[in-house]
Design a protein around this motif. Structure first.
Motif, short mmCIF file in Angstrom:
data_model
loop_
_atom_site.label_atom_id
_atom_site.label_comp_id
_atom_site.label_asym_id
_atom_site.label_seq_id
_atom_site.Cartn_x
_atom_site.Cartn_y
_atom_site.Cartn_z
N GLY A 193 0.63 -1.45 -0.39
CA GLY A 193 -0.37 0.07 0.24
C GLY A 193 0.80 1.06 0.35
N SER A 194 2.19 1.09 -0.03
CA SER A 194 2.82 2.07 -0.39
C SER A 194 3.87 2.63 -1.84
CB SER A 194 4.47 2.03 0.77
OG SER A 194 4.72 3.28 0.82
N ASP A 195 3.93 3.49 -1.92
CA ASP A 195 4.08 4.07 -3.59
C ASP A 195 5.92 4.63 -3.38
OD1 ASP A 195 3.96 5.02 -6.04
OD2 ASP A 195 3.01 6.23 -6.57
N PRO A 196 6.81 3.77 -4.41
CA PRO A 196 7.73 4.06 -4.17
C PRO A 196 8.42 5.73 -4.57
CG PRO A 196 7.69 2.42 -5.32
CD PRO A 196 5.85 2.36 -5.04
N ASN A 197 7.29 5.55 -5.88
CA ASN A 197 8.13 7.31 -5.98
C ASN A 197 7.60 8.20 -5.43
OD1 ASN A 197 8.63 5.96 -8.87
ND2 ASN A 197 6.42 4.92 -9.19
N GLU A 198 6.76 7.96 -3.97
CA GLU A 198 6.27 9.40 -3.50
C GLU A 198 6.48 9.04 -2.29
OE1 GLU A 198 1.71 9.23 -2.39
OE2 GLU A 198 1.80 8.92 -4.85
N ILE A 199 8.29 8.67 -2.23
CA ILE A 199 8.95 8.79 -1.15
C ILE A 199 9.73 10.24 -1.13
CG2 ILE A 199 11.13 8.03 -0.68
CD1 ILE A 199 11.36 5.67 -1.85
N LYS A 200 9.73 10.55 0.38
CA LYS A 200 10.50 12.01 0.24
C LYS A 200 11.86 12.08 -0.23
CE LYS A 200 7.04 13.42 4.56
NZ LYS A 200 7.28 13.63 5.50
N ASP A 201 12.61 13.64 -0.45
CA ASP A 201 13.67 13.61 -1.03
C ASP A 201 13.79 12.98 -0.34
OD1 ASP A 201 12.26 14.48 -3.51
OD2 ASP A 201 12.37 16.19 -3.02
N GLU A 202 14.44 13.49 0.96
CA GLU A 202 15.36 13.38 2.27
C GLU A 202 15.35 12.01 2.16
OE1 GLU A 202 12.18 14.83 4.53
OE2 GLU A 202 12.67 15.64 2.92
N TYR A 203 14.73 10.88 1.92
CA TYR A 203 14.79 9.77 2.34
C TYR A 203 15.11 8.59 1.33
CZ TYR A 203 12.03 11.01 6.60
OH TYR A 203 12.10 11.25 7.88
N VAL A 204 15.26 8.91 -0.22
CA VAL A 204 15.45 8.30 -1.34
C VAL A 204 16.84 8.04 -1.59
CG1 VAL A 204 15.78 9.01 -4.07
CG2 VAL A 204 13.92 10.22 -2.77
N GLU A 205 17.80 9.07 -0.93
CA GLU A 205 19.20 8.20 -1.02
C GLU A 205 19.03 6.90 -0.67
OE1 GLU A 205 23.85 9.50 0.18
OE2 GLU A 205 22.78 11.05 -1.17
N ARG A 206 18.80 6.91 1.35
CA ARG A 206 18.61 6.46 1.99
C ARG A 206 17.59 4.82 1.57
NH1 ARG A 206 16.26 6.60 8.07
NH2 ARG A 206 15.44 7.55 6.91
N PHE A 207 16.59 4.87 0.64
CA PHE A 207 16.05 4.06 -0.15
C PHE A 207 16.65 3.11 -1.33
CE2 PHE A 207 13.05 2.45 -3.79
CZ PHE A 207 12.17 2.46 -3.34
N GLN A 208 17.08 3.64 -1.94
CA GLN A 208 17.79 3.84 -2.69
C GLN A 208 19.57 2.36 -2.21
OE1 GLN A 208 16.93 3.14 -5.98
NE2 GLN A 208 15.29 4.48 -6.30
N LYS A 209 19.67 3.52 -1.43
CA LYS A 209 20.76 2.22 -0.63
C LYS A 209 20.52 1.29 -0.05
CE LYS A 209 24.55 2.80 2.97
NZ LYS A 209 25.16 3.07 3.77
N LYS A 210 19.54 1.39 0.37
CA LYS A 210 18.78 -0.04 0.89
C LYS A 210 18.62 -1.04 0.44
CE LYS A 210 14.40 -1.59 3.56
NZ LYS A 210 13.65 -1.38 4.70
#
Length: 111
Positions: free
Chosen positions: A73-90
């Motif tokens: 139920g979460s959209d990966p395209n709507e990740i807040k800018d400050e979390y994108v780098e951490r998300f991509q690293k994960k």
């Protein structure tokens, strides 16, 4: 040790699944396992990953790791800018672990 290949395949498939489950549960989209969800919470994701690996569809793994967030139920395209780098690293770290596992498995099967 079972020398009957028909009997060892399902066992080997289960062992692979459990090893991949460990990787996926450490990836833990949305932190559900960390929040107390049962260890089988991401088994659909683990099963899909195993199917891709069995089909040698390695280029589809990274998109799976990203797009699986929609299953929860979460959209990966709507990740807040400050979390994108951490998300991509994960995602990248998990992909790396999966590929290391895959390479190790294939090297061991050649021997």
């Amino acid at each position: 040790m079972n020398n009957n290949p028909k009997k060892s395949k399902p066992r080997e498939h289960l062992i692979d699944f459990l090893e991949l489950r460990e990787i996926i549960n450490s990836y833990d989209p949305l932190g559900l396992i960390k929040g107390g969800a049962p260890e089988d919470e991401h088994d659909n994701l683990t099963s899909e990953l195993q199917n891709l690996l069995c089909g040698n569809k390695l280029n589809e793994i990274r998109p799976l790791l990203i797009n699986c967030y929609e299953w929860y139920g979460s959209d990966p395209n709507e990740i807040k800018d400050e979390y994108v780098e951490r998300f991509q690293k994960k995602v990248d770290e998990t992909l790396s672990r999966i590929m290391e596992w895959y390479i190790h498995k294939n090297v061991m099967n050649v021997r």
